[in-house]
Write an enzyme that holds these catalytic residues in place. Structure first.
Site, mmCIF file in Angstrom:
data_model
loop_
_atom_site.group_PDB
_atom_site.id
_atom_site.type_symbol
_atom_site.label_atom_id
_atom_site.label_comp_id
_atom_site.label_asym_id
_atom_site.label_seq_id
_atom_site.Cartn_x
_atom_site.Cartn_y
_atom_site.Cartn_z
ATOM 1 N N ALA A 1 88.175 98.846 53.639
ATOM 2 C CA ALA A 1 87.730 98.076 52.473
ATOM 3 C C ALA A 1 88.820 97.106 52.010
ATOM 4 O O ALA A 1 88.531 95.950 51.682
ATOM 5 C CB ALA A 1 87.328 99.020 51.348
ATOM 6 N N GLY B 1 90.903 106.128 55.924
ATOM 7 C CA GLY B 1 90.383 105.086 56.817
ATOM 8 C C GLY B 1 89.445 104.126 56.103
ATOM 9 O O GLY B 1 89.507 102.908 56.309
ATOM 10 N N CYS B 2 88.592 104.659 55.248
ATOM 11 C CA CYS B 2 87.621 103.818 54.533
ATOM 12 C C CYS B 2 88.323 102.925 53.526
ATOM 13 O O CYS B 2 87.919 101.777 53.317
ATOM 14 C CB CYS B 2 86.567 104.694 53.862
ATOM 15 S SG CYS B 2 85.587 105.627 55.068
ATOM 16 N N THR B 3 89.388 103.423 52.919
ATOM 17 C CA THR B 3 90.158 102.613 51.975
ATOM 18 C C THR B 3 90.859 101.479 52.713
ATOM 19 O O THR B 3 90.821 100.322 52.270
ATOM 20 C CB THR B 3 91.179 103.487 51.217
ATOM 21 O OG1 THR B 3 90.456 104.474 50.476
ATOM 22 C CG2 THR B 3 92.032 102.654 50.274
ATOM 23 N N LYS C 1 82.930 107.474 53.777
ATOM 24 C CA LYS C 1 83.122 108.040 52.433
ATOM 25 C C LYS C 1 84.120 107.226 51.610
ATOM 26 O O LYS C 1 85.172 106.831 52.100
ATOM 27 C CB LYS C 1 83.629 109.483 52.558
ATOM 28 C CG LYS C 1 83.660 110.233 51.257
ATOM 29 C CD LYS C 1 83.588 111.719 51.506
ATOM 30 C CE LYS C 1 83.617 112.527 50.235
ATOM 31 N NZ LYS C 1 82.665 112.153 49.223
#
Length: 154
Positions: free
Chosen positions: A50, A45-47, A40
């Protein structure tokens, strides 16, 4: 569905990016592709994941590699995420999780005792000939971009 194994042909796909532009895997033939699936936009974690790819972006460019991030989020969410974190690579929208399923990364997950279906954080290094060179599933974010760069080096 099982994870696609190294040496197998990468499943073809056509998805839209953060601007509504259509991307096909075949457009990147002849170049290594880093195809990473994440749960998401704009979550911790995704930030971090990325931003790690962003921070190493010049090293990927030096190897002529393309980075494509894929989640179920829509174009508007991707656009905001990309702008907020100054991400120099393309984010693709897979709202019906068809591509995630083709790569074997759509699975049951458990968080705080609740089970649900979702994307398992995974990265595929696709060789210039369109085969899977490396498949990494359920990865841990710290140090992951470095491991992907190592996989690119062979």
């Amino acid at each position: 569905m099982p994870l696609i194994e190294p040496g197998k042909k990468a499943p073809a796909f056509t998805l839209k990016d953060q601007s509504g532009k259509t991307h096909k895997l075949s457009e990147y033939a002849g170049r290594p592709v880093i195809l990473y699936f994440y749960p998401k936009d704009d979550t911790p974690g995704c930030t971090k994941e990325a931003c790690a790819f962003r921070d190493s972006y010049d090293e990927y460019l030096a190897r002529d590699a393309v980075i494509l991030g894929v989640s179920r989020d829509g174009e508007e969410s991707h656009r905001k995420f990309k702008q907020k974190h100054d991400l120099p690579f393309t984010l693709l929208s897979d709202p019906d999780h068809e591509v995630a399923e083709a790569y074997g990364v759509w699975a049951e997950k458990s968080m705080y005792g609740r089970k649900s279906m979702g994307i398992v954080r995974s990265t595929f290094v696709i060789a210039p000939d369109g085969t899977i060179a490396r498949a990494m599933r359920g990865i841990k974010v710290p140090g992951h971009s470095d491991k992907v760069l190592e996989a690119l080096a062979g």
